[in-house]
Scaffold this motif. Structure first.
Motif, short mmCIF file in Angstrom:
data_model
loop_
_atom_site.label_atom_id
_atom_site.label_comp_id
_atom_site.label_asym_id
_atom_site.label_seq_id
_atom_site.Cartn_x
_atom_site.Cartn_y
_atom_site.Cartn_z
N ALA A 132 0.85 -1.19 0.00
CA ALA A 132 0.00 0.00 0.00
C ALA A 132 0.89 1.23 0.00
CB ALA A 132 -0.90 0.00 1.23
N VAL A 133 0.51 2.21 -0.82
CA VAL A 133 1.27 3.45 -0.87
C VAL A 133 0.32 4.59 -0.52
CG1 VAL A 133 2.76 4.96 -2.22
CG2 VAL A 133 2.78 2.48 -2.64
N PRO A 134 0.43 5.12 0.71
CA PRO A 134 -0.44 6.25 1.09
C PRO A 134 -0.27 7.42 0.12
CG PRO A 134 0.67 5.35 3.01
CD PRO A 134 1.31 4.71 1.80
N GLY A 135 -1.39 7.99 -0.26
CA GLY A 135 -1.35 9.13 -1.17
C GLY A 135 -1.26 8.75 -2.63
N GLY A 136 -1.10 7.47 -2.92
CA GLY A 136 -1.08 7.01 -4.31
C GLY A 136 0.31 7.02 -4.92
N VAL A 137 0.35 6.62 -6.18
CA VAL A 137 1.60 6.54 -6.94
C VAL A 137 1.38 7.33 -8.22
CG1 VAL A 137 3.28 5.00 -8.03
CG2 VAL A 137 2.05 4.24 -5.98
N ARG A 138 1.70 8.61 -8.17
CA ARG A 138 1.43 9.49 -9.31
C ARG A 138 2.29 9.16 -10.53
NH1 ARG A 138 -1.89 13.78 -8.09
NH2 ARG A 138 -2.31 14.02 -5.87
N ASP A 139 3.42 8.51 -10.32
CA ASP A 139 4.30 8.16 -11.44
C ASP A 139 4.23 6.67 -11.76
OD1 ASP A 139 5.59 7.27 -9.15
OD2 ASP A 139 7.58 7.87 -9.83
N LEU A 140 3.07 6.07 -11.57
CA LEU A 140 2.92 4.62 -11.76
C LEU A 140 3.40 4.16 -13.13
CD1 LEU A 140 1.90 1.99 -10.45
CD2 LEU A 140 -0.28 2.40 -11.61
N LEU A 141 3.14 4.94 -14.16
CA LEU A 141 3.56 4.54 -15.51
C LEU A 141 5.06 4.29 -15.60
CD1 LEU A 141 1.36 6.89 -17.74
CD2 LEU A 141 1.01 4.46 -17.24
N ALA A 142 5.83 5.00 -14.80
CA ALA A 142 7.29 4.84 -14.83
C ALA A 142 7.72 3.49 -14.25
CB ALA A 142 7.96 5.97 -14.04
N HIS A 143 6.82 2.81 -13.55
CA HIS A 143 7.18 1.55 -12.88
C HIS A 143 6.53 0.33 -13.51
CE1 HIS A 143 8.88 4.21 -9.93
NE2 HIS A 143 7.72 4.80 -9.81
N LEU A 144 5.80 0.52 -14.61
CA LEU A 144 5.12 -0.61 -15.25
C LEU A 144 6.11 -1.48 -16.00
CD1 LEU A 144 1.85 0.93 -16.72
CD2 LEU A 144 2.20 -0.24 -14.53
N VAL A 145 5.87 -2.79 -15.92
CA VAL A 145 6.67 -3.74 -16.69
C VAL A 145 6.21 -3.72 -18.13
CG1 VAL A 145 7.22 -6.19 -16.96
CG2 VAL A 145 7.16 -5.17 -14.68
#
Length: 166
Positions: free
Chosen positions: A143-156
């Motif tokens: 769980a990441v409080p506040g969300g992951v605004r840069d999620l696209l940078a971590h996609l496989v």
């Protein structure tokens, strides 16, 4: 969205999925919380935790959740209530995500949003910072409080996203 609507989404159980729309970013869906029974949750909360049901819901609803175990995710999607629902599964590079958000990331060994029956406890030790997770734990959620605004940078990889009506 008004402040009251946001507060309601953060502090109350969602009996059905909620559609959110942003003029620039498009549509997102907040999953229902049908497996969460507020009365059972109230009995599960650690009396010394200082958490009430609304506090616990605020905590989990304020996080972006990632399943740590693909097999558990497949079992969730196979449940009758979700079997006919389109799902977009994003595969995240955990090392990359934790390098960027490890200081905020929390781990739990339970499905924190499932509270149908009063089994198990919930409280301060339900979520632990990554660096405090015992080696004996098998993580279920990150769980990441506040969300992951840069999620696209971590996609496989980036899956095709089906349209959903509703």
């Amino acid at each position: 969205m008004t402040g009251d609507e946001r507060e309601r989404l953060l502090t109350t159980r969602r009996p059905r999925a909620v559609r959110l729309h942003h003029p620039e970013h498009g549509t997102a869906w907040l999953r229902d919380q049908r497996p969460l029974n507020p009365a059972a949750l109230g009995r599960m909360l650690d009396p010394g935790s200082g958490f009430g049901v609304a506090d616990y819901l605020r905590r989990i609803n304020g996080c972006a959740f990632l399943w740590a175990d693909p097999a558990r995710l497949r079992r969730l999607h196979a449940l009758p209530r979700y079997a006919d629902t389109e799902h977009v599964v994003l595969t995240v590079d955990t090392a990359s995500l934790l390098a960027a958000h490890g200081d905020r990331a929390l781990v739990t060994r339970i499905n924190s949003g499932a509270a149908l029956f009063a089994r198990g406890r919930r409280g301060p030790d339900t979520f632990l910072p990554v660096d405090r997770v015992p080696s004996s734990w098998r993580p279920v959620e990150v769980a990441v409080p506040g969300g992951v605004r840069d999620l696209l940078a971590h996609l496989v990889d980036t899956p095709a996203v089906p349209e959903r009506s509703g």
